[in-house]
Design a protein around this motif. Structure first.
Motif, PDB file in Angstrom:
ATOM      1  N   GLU A 116      27.605  -1.634  28.647  1.00  0.00           N
ATOM      2  CA  GLU A 116      28.207  -0.936  29.776  1.00  0.00           C
ATOM      3  C   GLU A 116      27.578   0.416  30.062  1.00  0.00           C
ATOM      4  O   GLU A 116      27.486   0.815  31.218  1.00  0.00           O
ATOM      5  N   VAL A 117      27.161   1.140  29.035  1.00  0.00           N
ATOM      6  CA  VAL A 117      26.769   2.544  29.180  1.00  0.00           C
ATOM      7  C   VAL A 117      25.285   2.707  28.881  1.00  0.00           C
ATOM      8  O   VAL A 117      24.756   2.097  27.952  1.00  0.00           O
ATOM      9  N   ASP A 118      24.601   3.565  29.669  1.00  0.00           N
ATOM     10  CA  ASP A 118      23.172   3.783  29.480  1.00  0.00           C
ATOM     11  C   ASP A 118      22.866   4.736  28.330  1.00  0.00           C
ATOM     12  O   ASP A 118      21.733   4.765  27.840  1.00  0.00           O
ATOM     13  N   ARG A 119      23.843   5.513  27.898  1.00  0.00           N
ATOM     14  CA  ARG A 119      23.650   6.421  26.773  1.00  0.00           C
ATOM     15  C   ARG A 119      24.864   6.307  25.851  1.00  0.00           C
ATOM     16  O   ARG A 119      25.982   6.607  26.260  1.00  0.00           O
ATOM     17  N   VAL A 120      24.618   5.864  24.643  1.00  0.00           N
ATOM     18  CA  VAL A 120      25.704   5.696  23.683  1.00  0.00           C
ATOM     19  C   VAL A 120      25.443   6.565  22.459  1.00  0.00           C
ATOM     20  O   VAL A 120      24.314   6.990  22.204  1.00  0.00           O
ATOM     21  N   ASP A 121      26.500   6.808  21.719  1.00  0.00           N
ATOM     22  CA  ASP A 121      26.442   7.669  20.551  1.00  0.00           C
ATOM     23  C   ASP A 121      26.102   6.841  19.320  1.00  0.00           C
ATOM     24  O   ASP A 121      26.862   5.946  18.939  1.00  0.00           O
ATOM     25  N   ALA A 122      24.968   7.151  18.689  1.00  0.00           N
ATOM     26  CA  ALA A 122      24.569   6.417  17.486  1.00  0.00           C
ATOM     27  C   ALA A 122      25.561   6.640  16.354  1.00  0.00           C
ATOM     28  O   ALA A 122      25.827   5.742  15.549  1.00  0.00           O
ATOM     29  N   LYS A 123      26.128   7.845  16.280  1.00  0.00           N
ATOM     30  CA  LYS A 123      27.070   8.151  15.205  1.00  0.00           C
ATOM     31  C   LYS A 123      28.312   7.278  15.301  1.00  0.00           C
ATOM     32  O   LYS A 123      28.816   6.779  14.287  1.00  0.00           O
TER      33      LYS A 123
END
Length: 655
Positions: A116-123
Motif C-alpha cells: 500500500e505505501v511507497d515508504r515503510v519503516d524497516a524498524k
C-alpha cells in the motif's frame, strides 16, 4: 410415468472421502502405466516434499506448463532464512543491505515499500518479525526490466497473485535496485500467514510457480516477446563466454557427450542456426570438436568450464567498474584473483571497492589495489550482523583462513584431556600458572563462539563440557567458518595512504620502517606510492627528532611506536577535556578500567574506546565487543595481550 418427488431424506453413514480414494487410486494406476512405458520420474523416491505447503496445486500445474511462445523470461532467486529465537539482528542487517546507498537510478539509498505505501519503516517490520521462525527472501529480475519506468506496480501485482495462490494475506516489504545492468527487486516476506501461523510454501511453487506468475505479469505489461527480440537475444548467446540456454540444449541433446545434428532436424530454423553458430564458438574455445560432418564431440567439463568463464568475466567487469570509480588505471595483465584455497596466500593493499558477489546469500567481494602493483579481486564471504564491511581507502591485509584447529584449541584440548572433557578458567590457571587473565579469557571467548554453533556446552557452574573429541569439533567449526568467510581481513591503517607521511601517531609506515622484513613493493601502482610515502615519513621523523642519521643509516628512537601513539592520544585527550571538562586518566598494564563506554575513535594509531565516569575519562584500545555496550557500564582489566572486557559490572574508573 412415475412422479418424482423433489424432496429427499439424507441418511448419514460412515464418514470418509471416497472421492479422494478414487483419485488416489487413479493416480496410482497412471504411475504404474508410466513405469510400464519406461518413462523415468525426476527422482527415484516417490516422496520429495516439494508439494507440502501452500500453493502446491499451482506450483505443480505451473511447473509442468512450460514456457509459452512469446512469453518473457523472469529470473527468481529464493532463499529461506531461519531466525534464531528472539534474534532479529540478521533481519535488521538484511534490511540495511537492501536500503544501502547508491542502488536507485539517482544513486541514492534504496526505499522500502509494501502493498500500500511507497515508504515503510524497516524498524516496524523488524519488530513484527520478532518470534518468526523463518523468513523468505526473493530476488525478482525480469529480463526486460529496463523497459519498466517503475517496478513497484509489477511487484505489487505479483505479490497479490501470490496471496491468491497461497490463500492467505502476506506481510512483505520490497526495495528496487538499479545499480546493476539488470534492474531487480528484493522482496522480504515474513514466515507467518494471515492468521499468525507458520507460513509453509510448497517447494514446487517457490521453484516454478512464482517465476511462472512473474513471467505472465511482465508479458501482460510489456506485451509478448516479438520474433525480432527473441532472435536478437538468441544471437547474443552465440558468442557469449558463459553457460547459455543454447549450451543447456546442446548438453541435453548429447547425454553421452556426442551430438548428432541430423537427429535434431525437427527444431526451429532460428534455433538450428544459433546452435550451429554456438558449436563453432565452442570449437574456437577448445570445448567442442567436429569429428565428422554433423557429429560433434563435447568437452566432458563443458558446463563447468563455461560457468567459470562467466564468473571470471563478471569479475573482470566488476574490477573495471570499481577501478574506474576510484580513478585507478591498470593494464590488462595487472589483474589477479585472490585464491583462498592456497594456504599461504597473503595480500596487502588499499581497498578501492567492495560489494556483493551474491546478493541473495549476501556474500561479499573486495577489490584491492595491491602493493605488488596489481589489482586483486577477493571473495570474502558473508559478514556477521555486528561486522562492518571493508572501508574504501583503508590499508588491509588479506590472508587465507585456514580450516584447521588453532593453537588455542590445542591448549583447551590438553587441559580438558585430563579432566574428563571439562575446561574452566580455574583449571587453565592450574595448568599454566603464568597465564594472564586476558590470555585465559581469550580461551573462554573461543568456547563461547563454539557454543553458539552447538558444538560445546557451558555448565551451570561456569565450567565447559568440551568433550574428549574437542579438536574434531574445532575442525568442524573452522571448516564452517572457511565456507562462510574464506578470507581473514586485518586493517593495517584506517587512514588513507596520502595522510600517513606527516601524521601524528603511530602509523603503518612507521611499522614498515622498523620491521626487519619489510613488504616487497612493486615498481608501479600502490607499490610506488608506498615507496614515496616511506621516504617522506622517514624525513618527517628526522625533523621531529625521532630518528637520526648515523654512518649512512637512519636509526630510529627507542620505543618509537609507543612514543608516537602517546603523543597522538595526548592531543586527542586535550581536545576532549576542553569540550567536556573531564580529566584524562592514562591507563597502564595491570590497571582496572571501569566506566561508561561512549564511542569509538578512529585515529592514526588505530581505534580507541572512550570510557568515562563523572570526573575523568580514559582512551583504551577498542574492540568490536564494546559496540553492543555503547552507553553502558563496562569493566576491563589491562593485560599484556590487551583488555578483557565485561559488560555492566561496576561503576568507576579504577587504577
Amino acid at each position: 410415468m412415475r412422479e418424482i418427488d423433489d424432496e429427499f431424506e439424507a441418511k448419514l453413514g460412515r464418514i470418509g472421502n471416497r472421492r479422494a480414494g478414487r483419485a488416489s487410486s487413479y493416480l496410482r494406476r497412471v504411475r504404474q502405466e508410466v513405469q510400464k512405458a519406461g518413462t523415468r520420474s525426476r527422482r527415484s523416491s516417490s516422496f520429495t516434499g516439494e508439494r507440502i505447503g501452500r500453493g502446491q496445486a499451482y506450483g505443480t500445474t505451473l511447473a509442468g506448463r512450460g514456457r509459452a511462445s512469446g512469453q518473457r523470461r523472469v529470473v527468481v532467486k529464493a532463499r529461506i532464512v531461519r531466525i534464531k529465537s528472539g534474534d532479529t539482528g540478521a533481519v535488521r542487517a538484511h534490511l540495511r543491505y537492501v536500503q544501502r546507498d547508491g542502488v536507485t537510478r539517482a544513486g541514492t539509498p534504496g526505499e522500502l515499500y509494501d502493498a500500500e505505501v511507497d515508504r515503510v519503516d524497516a524498524k516496524a517490520f523488524t519488530e513484527r518479525s520478532t518470534g518468526d521462525r523463518h523468513q523468505f527472501r526473493f530476488i525478482v529480475a525480469p529480463e526486460d526490466s529496463g523497459e519498466l519506468s517503475d517496478l513497484k506496480p509489477f511487484v505489487r501485482d505479483l505479490m497479490r497473485q501470490m496471496e491468491q495462490d497461497l490463500g492467505t494475506r502476506l506481510d512483505w516489504i520490497a526495495a528496487d535496485h538499479f545499480n546493476t545492468g539488470h534492474p531487480h527487486t528484493h522482496i522480504v516476506l515474513r514466515g507467518r500467514d494471515g492468521e499468525g501461523n507458520d507460513l509453509v510454501i510448497a517447494r514446487d511453487y517457490i521453484a516454478h510457480g512464482l517465476r511462472a506468475r512473474a513471467a505472465e505479469l511482465i508479458t501482460r505489461e510489456l506485451g509478448p516477446e516479438t520474433e525480432i527480440e527473441a532472435a536478437r537475444k538468441l544471437q547474443q548467446e552465440v558468442t557469449a563466454e558463459r553457460f547459455t540456454r543454447i549450451d543447456r540444449a546442446i548438453v541435453r541433446d548429447a547425454p553421452d557427450g556426442v551430438l548428432q545434428l541430423g537427429a535434431l532436424s525437427g527444431q526451429e530454423p532460428a534455433w538450428q542456426t544459433a546452435r550451429m553458430g554456438r558449436l563453432r564458438t565452442l570449437e574456437r574455445m577448445g570445448l567442442a570438436e567436429e569429428t565428422e560432418p554433423g557429429r560433434w564431440r563435447l568437452d566432458v567439463e563443458l558446463e563447468s568450464k563455461l560457468r567459470r568463464m562467466g564468473e571470471r568475466g563478471d569479475i573482470i567487469k566488476t574490477m573495471h567498474r570499481e577501478l574506474a570509480a576510484a580513478g585507478v588505471a591498470r593494464a590488462g595483465g595487472n589483474y589477479a584473483i585472490f585464491d583462498p584455497e592456497q594456504a599461504e596466500n597473503r595480500l596487502v593493499g588499499r581497498v578501492i571497492g567492495e560489494g556483493f558477489s551474491d546478493e541473495l546469500s549476501e556474500r561479499r567481494y573486495v577489490v584491492i589495489d595491491g602493493i605488488d602493483g596489481r589489482s586483486h579481486y577477493a571473495e570474502i564471504g558473508t559478514l556477521a550482523a555486528n561486522e562492518e564491511p571493508p572501508i574504501r581507502n583503508t590499508i588491509v591485509e588479506l590472508r587465507t583462513r585456514p580450516a584447521e584447529p588453532r593453537d588455542i584449541d590445542r591448549t583447551i584440548a590438553r587441559i580438558a584431556a585430563g579432566q574428563q572433557g571439562i575446561y574452566s578458567d580455574g583449571l587453565h590457571h592450574r595448568f599454566d600458572p603464568q597465564a594472564s587473565g586476558e590470555y585465559v579469557a581469550s580461551h573462554v571467548r573461543r568456547l563461547e563462539a563454539l557454543r553458539r554453533e552447538g558444538l560445546v556446552d557451558r555448565l551451570p557452574d561456569g565450567t565447559w563440557k568440551v568433550g574428549e573429541d574437542y579438536l574434531d569439533k574445532a575442525l568442524r567449526y573452522e571448516t564452517l567458518n572457511h565456507s562462510r568467510n574464506p578470507v581473514r581481513i586485518g586493517v593495517l591503517s584506517w587512514q588513507r595512504l596520502d595522510d600517513l607521511p606527516q601524521a601524528l601517531g603511530a602509523t603503518w609506515l612507521d611499522r614498515q620502517l622498523l620491521t626487519r622484513t619489510p613488504e616487497t613493493l612493486g615498481p608501479v601502482g600502490m607499490g610506488a606510492e608506498v615507496e614515496t610515502a616511506l621516504r617522506t615519513r622517514r624525513q618527517w621523523l628526522l625533523e621531529q627528532g625521532l630518528a637520526r642519521e648515523q654512518d649512512g643509516q637512519v636509526r630510529y628512537a627507542r620505543d618509537l611506536v609507543r612514543t608516537l601513539e602517546r603523543r597522538e592520544l595526548a592531543r586527542v585527550a586535550l581536545d576532549i577535556s576542553a569540550r567536556t571538562g573531564l580529566e584524562h586518566v592514562e591507563v597502564k598494564t595491570g590497571d582496572s578500567i571501569s566506566g561508561v563506554y561512549r564511542r569509538m575513535l578512529t585515529l592514526n594509531s588505530g581505534r580507541f574506546a572512550l570510557v568515562e565516569r563523572s570526573h575523568d575519562f580514559a582512551l583504551v584500545p577498542w574492540r568490536p565487543v564494546l559496540e553492543r555496550a555503547r552507553g553502558q557500564l563496562v569493566t576491563g582489566n589491562v593485560g599484556g595481550e590487551g583488555i578483557s572486557w565485561s559488560i555492566g559490572i561496576k561503576r568507576g574508573l579504577g587504577r
